[in-house]
Design an enzyme around this catalytic site. Sequence first.
Site, PDB file in Angstrom:
ATOM      1  N   GLY A 277      -2.604   8.154  -6.514  1.00 42.08           N
ATOM      2  CA  GLY A 277      -1.232   7.790  -6.206  1.00 42.08           C
ATOM      3  C   GLY A 277      -0.879   7.825  -4.738  1.00 42.08           C
ATOM      4  CD  GLU A 319      -8.556  10.000 -11.254  1.00 46.20           C
ATOM      5  OE1 GLU A 319      -7.411   9.575 -11.519  1.00 46.20           O
ATOM      6  OE2 GLU A 319      -9.174  10.758 -12.011  1.00 46.20           O
ATOM      7  N   GLY A 321      -6.598   4.455  -5.346  1.00 47.79           N
ATOM      8  CA  GLY A 321      -6.793   3.053  -5.702  1.00 47.79           C
ATOM      9  C   GLY A 321      -6.132   2.171  -4.665  1.00 47.79           C
ATOM     10  NE  ARG A 322       0.055   2.353  -5.095  1.00 49.90           N
ATOM     11  CZ  ARG A 322       0.912   1.595  -5.746  1.00 49.90           C
ATOM     12  NH1 ARG A 322       1.505   0.594  -5.136  1.00 49.90           N
ATOM     13  NH2 ARG A 322       1.196   1.830  -7.005  1.00 49.90           N
ATOM     14  NE  ARG A 363       2.868  -2.941  -6.963  1.00 46.48           N
ATOM     15  CZ  ARG A 363       3.586  -2.526  -5.925  1.00 46.48           C
ATOM     16  NH1 ARG A 363       3.829  -3.343  -4.911  1.00 46.48           N
ATOM     17  NH2 ARG A 363       4.050  -1.291  -5.886  1.00 46.48           N
ATOM     18  CE1 TYR A 367       5.903  -0.920 -11.923  1.00 40.33           C
ATOM     19  CE2 TYR A 367       4.458  -1.587 -10.143  1.00 40.33           C
ATOM     20  CZ  TYR A 367       4.643  -1.135 -11.428  1.00 40.33           C
ATOM     21  OH  TYR A 367       3.545  -0.881 -12.217  1.00 40.33           O
ATOM     22  CB  CYS A 394      11.589 -21.670 -14.891  1.00 37.73           C
ATOM     23  SG  CYS A 394      11.255 -23.366 -14.457  1.00 37.73           S
ATOM     24  CD  GLU A 395      12.206 -15.864 -15.872  1.00 32.82           C
ATOM     25  OE1 GLU A 395      13.286 -15.270 -15.669  1.00 32.82           O
ATOM     26  OE2 GLU A 395      11.798 -16.181 -16.996  1.00 32.82           O
ATOM     27  CE1 TYR A 424      -2.435  -0.491 -10.434  1.00 35.44           C
ATOM     28  CE2 TYR A 424      -1.877   0.006  -8.152  1.00 35.44           C
ATOM     29  CZ  TYR A 424      -2.373   0.406  -9.383  1.00 35.44           C
ATOM     30  OH  TYR A 424      -2.820   1.682  -9.553  1.00 35.44           O
TER      31      TYR A 424
END
Length: 466
Positions: A277, A319, A321-322, A363, A367, A394-395, A424
């Site tokens: 994290g 761990e 990741g990002r 994301r 988020y 179309c959003e 991600y």
Amino acid sequence: MRSHEAGALHGDFGHGPSWLRPPTDVNDLLPQLWASTVERDAGGVVNVGGISVVDLAAEFGTPIYVVDETDFRERLAAFKSAFFDRFGQGSVYYAGKAFLCKAVARWVDESGVNLDVCTGGELAVALAVGMPGERLAFHGNNKSEVELAAALDAGVGRIVLDSFDEIGRLTVLARQHGVRPKVLIRTKVGVEAHTHEYIATAHEDQKFGLSLAEASMAADQIIAEGVLDLAGLHSHIGSQIFDTTAFEVAAKRVLGLHHRIAATNSVTLPELGLGGGFGMAYTTQDDPQSPERLADGLAKIVEHECAAYGIDVPHISVEPGRAICGPTTFTLYTAGTIKPVELDAGQLRCYVSVDGGMSDNMRTALYNASYSATLASRVSDAAPVLARIVGKHCESGDIVVRDEFLPGDVAPGDLLAVPGTGAYCRSMASNYNHVPRPAVIAVADGAARVIVRGETVDDLLRLDVG
């Protein structure tokens, strides 16, 4: 409404967040937001690994994810060096869920860093490149019997157990396979990480892990049955975290449980997983810590808590990741429609539509994540305007970059680069509106190659059996 004048937008572009201010030079590339080999050439064109984005777009089209392979390998090496120095061999597991493909699995393997997978598909990618099973950890809150059996067949080094149901499933399979796999129990320690609700994973009201009381009972059960080899506990409090205070509280609570289990059952629990994290910089407001500072900070926390409990320091694993893959990559888009929108009191926002969107970067919509962007195909001396970079879906929530200053002469056909998309974005990509997912291009030392092929309409139709 004000209009384009002399090829540029004019007006008071307010309404951005309070911290966002027009840059001194809209062409600047802030080093903390970009991979190590990214720079502008004399003509103002962004280059990565010695190749211009204009050439990349001409060869591979847009949108594409562009990975600085050199930077990726450097970040793997930096985490390995920092954490191996403090905690020893096997202390770093790259979190494959951030982004995984066969090339990345090879880079991880070659670096000596271990790999954390959370599905049978991620396990298959690791095994496809010959990564040894003992260097893998298998996470997930609902691992199936098929996935657990595959983990046992592969000799996965650590299986992180998430529930009593999973303990039961693995116990049966271990007996059938005649093996005694090493396991960790994932605990939720009741810590509210300072991050988005959807990526905070250690508070009580969410799906991951067992409470401290439940984890204690699970440990007693595993030890009493003797089928599984309980190596220790695991705690992961969330993602995109900069405040180490949360790690202090989590370590205190999980080490207290570690101490109780060992004392009650007269066993040694040799390991403790503190999860990952660790944050990265998406905008100038983010201030990530270096691997060395992270390792040093976590070591001091663990050593202090172990001394308070009078116990030996267990082997610590993390761990990231990002923090490894996120900064290595930018997404390259081509601008299409440019639309100035009047807000109020003469204030304008420039909507810049690109040829991708929420199908290649979910994301922002999911988020409310923040990103930066730059005009990548040329230099501009136009005054900056407040822009919103949006996709083609179309959003109305199809936003890639909510607020960014771009040159006022941004125009259709310009290339825009959005940094920090290595984590991600491709992993969560979709075919919404039947848009094919982009290719992933690795660049190093003046050479570019496809490491994940971009999808085509034929790929979409091939799965549609009618």
